[in-house]
Design a protein around this motif. Structure first.
Motif, mmCIF file in Angstrom:
data_model
loop_
_atom_site.group_PDB
_atom_site.id
_atom_site.type_symbol
_atom_site.label_atom_id
_atom_site.label_comp_id
_atom_site.label_asym_id
_atom_site.label_seq_id
_atom_site.Cartn_x
_atom_site.Cartn_y
_atom_site.Cartn_z
ATOM 1 N N UNK A 81 0.818 -1.195 0.000
ATOM 2 C CA UNK A 81 0.000 0.000 0.000
ATOM 3 C C UNK A 81 0.863 1.261 0.000
ATOM 4 N N UNK A 82 0.355 2.308 -0.606
ATOM 5 C CA UNK A 82 1.024 3.609 -0.548
ATOM 6 C C UNK A 82 1.166 4.036 0.909
ATOM 7 N N UNK A 83 2.355 4.501 1.277
ATOM 8 C CA UNK A 83 2.610 4.924 2.648
ATOM 9 C C UNK A 83 3.024 3.808 3.578
ATOM 10 N N UNK A 84 3.037 2.556 3.088
ATOM 11 C CA UNK A 84 3.365 1.416 3.942
ATOM 12 C C UNK A 84 4.877 1.195 3.994
ATOM 13 N N UNK A 85 5.348 0.648 5.113
ATOM 14 C CA UNK A 85 6.759 0.341 5.277
ATOM 15 C C UNK A 85 7.175 -0.780 4.318
ATOM 16 N N UNK A 86 8.476 -0.966 4.194
ATOM 17 C CA UNK A 86 9.012 -2.036 3.341
ATOM 18 C C UNK A 86 8.434 -3.384 3.752
ATOM 19 N N UNK A 87 8.147 -4.220 2.759
ATOM 20 C CA UNK A 87 7.601 -5.553 3.029
ATOM 21 C C UNK A 87 8.690 -6.580 3.293
ATOM 22 N N UNK A 88 9.879 -6.370 2.751
ATOM 23 C CA UNK A 88 10.944 -7.358 2.924
ATOM 24 C C UNK A 88 12.308 -6.698 2.792
ATOM 25 N N UNK A 106 7.706 -12.227 -12.373
ATOM 26 C CA UNK A 106 7.083 -11.175 -11.557
ATOM 27 C C UNK A 106 6.117 -10.411 -12.451
ATOM 28 N N UNK A 107 4.820 -10.423 -12.100
ATOM 29 C CA UNK A 107 3.773 -9.902 -12.981
ATOM 30 C C UNK A 107 3.008 -8.785 -12.269
ATOM 31 N N UNK A 108 3.122 -7.541 -12.727
ATOM 32 C CA UNK A 108 2.422 -6.430 -12.074
ATOM 33 C C UNK A 108 0.954 -6.351 -12.493
ATOM 34 N N UNK A 109 0.099 -5.964 -11.562
ATOM 35 C CA UNK A 109 -1.305 -5.690 -11.852
ATOM 36 C C UNK A 109 -1.591 -4.193 -11.755
ATOM 37 N N UNK A 110 -0.570 -3.418 -11.399
ATOM 38 C CA UNK A 110 -0.647 -1.959 -11.348
ATOM 39 C C UNK A 110 0.617 -1.391 -11.988
ATOM 40 N N UNK A 111 0.638 -0.093 -12.209
ATOM 41 C CA UNK A 111 1.870 0.555 -12.651
ATOM 42 C C UNK A 111 2.903 0.446 -11.537
ATOM 43 N N UNK A 112 4.106 -0.005 -11.859
ATOM 44 C CA UNK A 112 5.150 -0.208 -10.856
ATOM 45 C C UNK A 112 6.347 0.674 -11.188
ATOM 46 N N UNK A 113 6.800 1.421 -10.198
ATOM 47 C CA UNK A 113 7.909 2.354 -10.400
ATOM 48 C C UNK A 113 8.455 2.740 -9.028
ATOM 49 N N UNK A 114 9.723 3.096 -8.987
ATOM 50 C CA UNK A 114 10.331 3.610 -7.760
ATOM 51 C C UNK A 114 10.036 2.759 -6.540
ATOM 52 N N UNK A 115 9.576 3.425 -5.469
ATOM 53 C CA UNK A 115 9.284 2.718 -4.222
ATOM 54 C C UNK A 115 8.061 1.825 -4.336
ATOM 55 N N UNK A 151 11.997 -4.707 -1.089
ATOM 56 C CA UNK A 151 11.143 -3.545 -1.297
ATOM 57 C C UNK A 151 11.607 -2.416 -0.391
ATOM 58 N N UNK A 152 11.249 -1.202 -0.756
ATOM 59 C CA UNK A 152 11.541 -0.034 0.063
ATOM 60 C C UNK A 152 10.230 0.516 0.625
ATOM 61 N N UNK A 153 10.308 1.370 1.615
ATOM 62 C CA UNK A 153 9.108 2.045 2.100
ATOM 63 C C UNK A 153 8.413 2.695 0.910
ATOM 64 N N UNK A 154 7.109 2.431 0.769
ATOM 65 C CA UNK A 154 6.377 2.965 -0.381
ATOM 66 C C UNK A 154 5.987 4.418 -0.108
ATOM 67 N N UNK A 155 6.864 5.323 -0.517
ATOM 68 C CA UNK A 155 6.638 6.751 -0.280
ATOM 69 C C UNK A 155 5.946 7.422 -1.472
#
Length: 312
Positions: A81-88, A106-115, A151-155
């Motif tokens: 989720x947006x604003x969520x901490x890193x998952x791993x 690895x298959x995205x269901x949304x636009x994936x970029x950056x964090x 993953x990184x914190x989703x900022x």
């Protein structure tokens, strides 16, 4: 929508974001306090299972140039989720005893970029981490068994939803260390066929029993391959490149300043690097620890418990 296509960091989207993808990117507005639990309902849905098998049948087999595959029974749904901490934190699949013959999709269901994406290095030990920047309708193949990924914190203001799975080419089965059906080891490990893995054969059908394995797979396996026939290393690259994993090679140790700089970039700061990396923590506290971690021998001389590896 559309046929799944390979995507690289510099490629434009093959398929533009559709309305469902936009809804998924805004999941954080609907679940502000916790991540939605969708894994079990999704993987138990017959329509999703059919689509998953079609993807393996039509895309993965063609990409790997292999008619017969072993692949994960249940793909892994990831929601960040947006604003969520890193998952791993940085890890490899080998850290969790996965077969070195596995190749990750690895298959995205949304636009994936950056964090709002998965980060990985391009080859084992390189440390040149970058996000997978892809759109729905694209997919990425990478060698997660040996390449660090995290993953990184989703900022960002975009939630990320994706699914991923691992596959093994049947030509690599002999060195995969996955026990065949009927082997006593199959009851002792998690990574077993008809439990963790499904099997797809040349006509695209999914096997369901050890008897079918004996009849339809064993004759096609042929003689055991020699170790030198293991294919070359695959890094975190778009899956259009026909590469495959190899037996691991230990990466050359980097000098301490270079290592600290790489970890600072990986974790976002030197402070976080000291928290997550044992070597960075040691370097920062080296003088104090060398004074503490010592003992007196029979002559009364003070000797260190720790023997350091010198910098290259």
């Amino acid at each position: 929508q559309g046929s799944p296509r390979v995507a690289g960091p510099d490629q434009k989207p093959v398929v533009q974001s559709s309305e469902p993808a936009t809804i998924l990117q805004n999941l954080h507005h609907h679940f502000p306090n916790q991540r939605p639990r969708l894994q079990s309902p999704l993987i138990q849905d017959p329509e999703f299972t059919k689509l998953y098998h079609d993807f393996v049948r039509q895309v993965v087999r063609s990409n790997l140039e292999e008619d017969m595959l072993i692949f994960e029974h249940c793909p892994n749904l990831r929601i960040h989720l947006a604003g969520e901490k890193s998952l791993t934190s940085p890890r490899t699949d080998k850290d969790h005893q996965h077969s070195e013959a596995e190749i990750n999709f690895w298959v995205p269901l949304t636009s994936c970029f950056g964090d709002a994406s998965l980060w990985a290095e391009s080859a084992p030990g390189k440390g040149n981490f970058h996000p997978f920047e892809v759109e729905p309708g694209q997919a990425v193949r990478f060698y997660g068994n040996q390449c660090l990924h995290f993953t990184r914190d989703n900022r960002t203001d975009s939630s990320r939803v994706s699914f991923d799975f691992r596959a093994i080419r049947m030509r690599d089965f002999h060195w995969s260390q996955v026990p065949p059906p009927g082997d006593p080891r199959a009851n002792e490990v998690r990574w077993s066929i008809f439990a963790y893995y499904d099997v797809m054969v040349a006509d695209g059908s999914i096997l369901t029993s050890p008897e079918e394995w004996e009849e339809r797979v064993v004759p096609a396996l042929g003689p055991r391959k020699l170790a030198e026939e293991v294919p070359p290393v695959l890094g975190a690259v778009p899956y259009g490149d026909q590469l495959a994993p190899a037996s691991p090679r230990r990466a050359q140790r980097s000098p301490s300043p270079e290592h600290q700089a790489a970890c600072g970039l990986r974790y976002g700061s030197q402070r976080e690097a000291r928290r997550h990396c044992a070597r960075c923590g040691w370097i920062a506290n080296r003088r104090r620890l060398l004074d503490i971690l010592c003992f007196s021998d029979s002559t009364g001389a003070k000797r260190p418990w720790i023997i350091e590896n010198p910098d290259p």
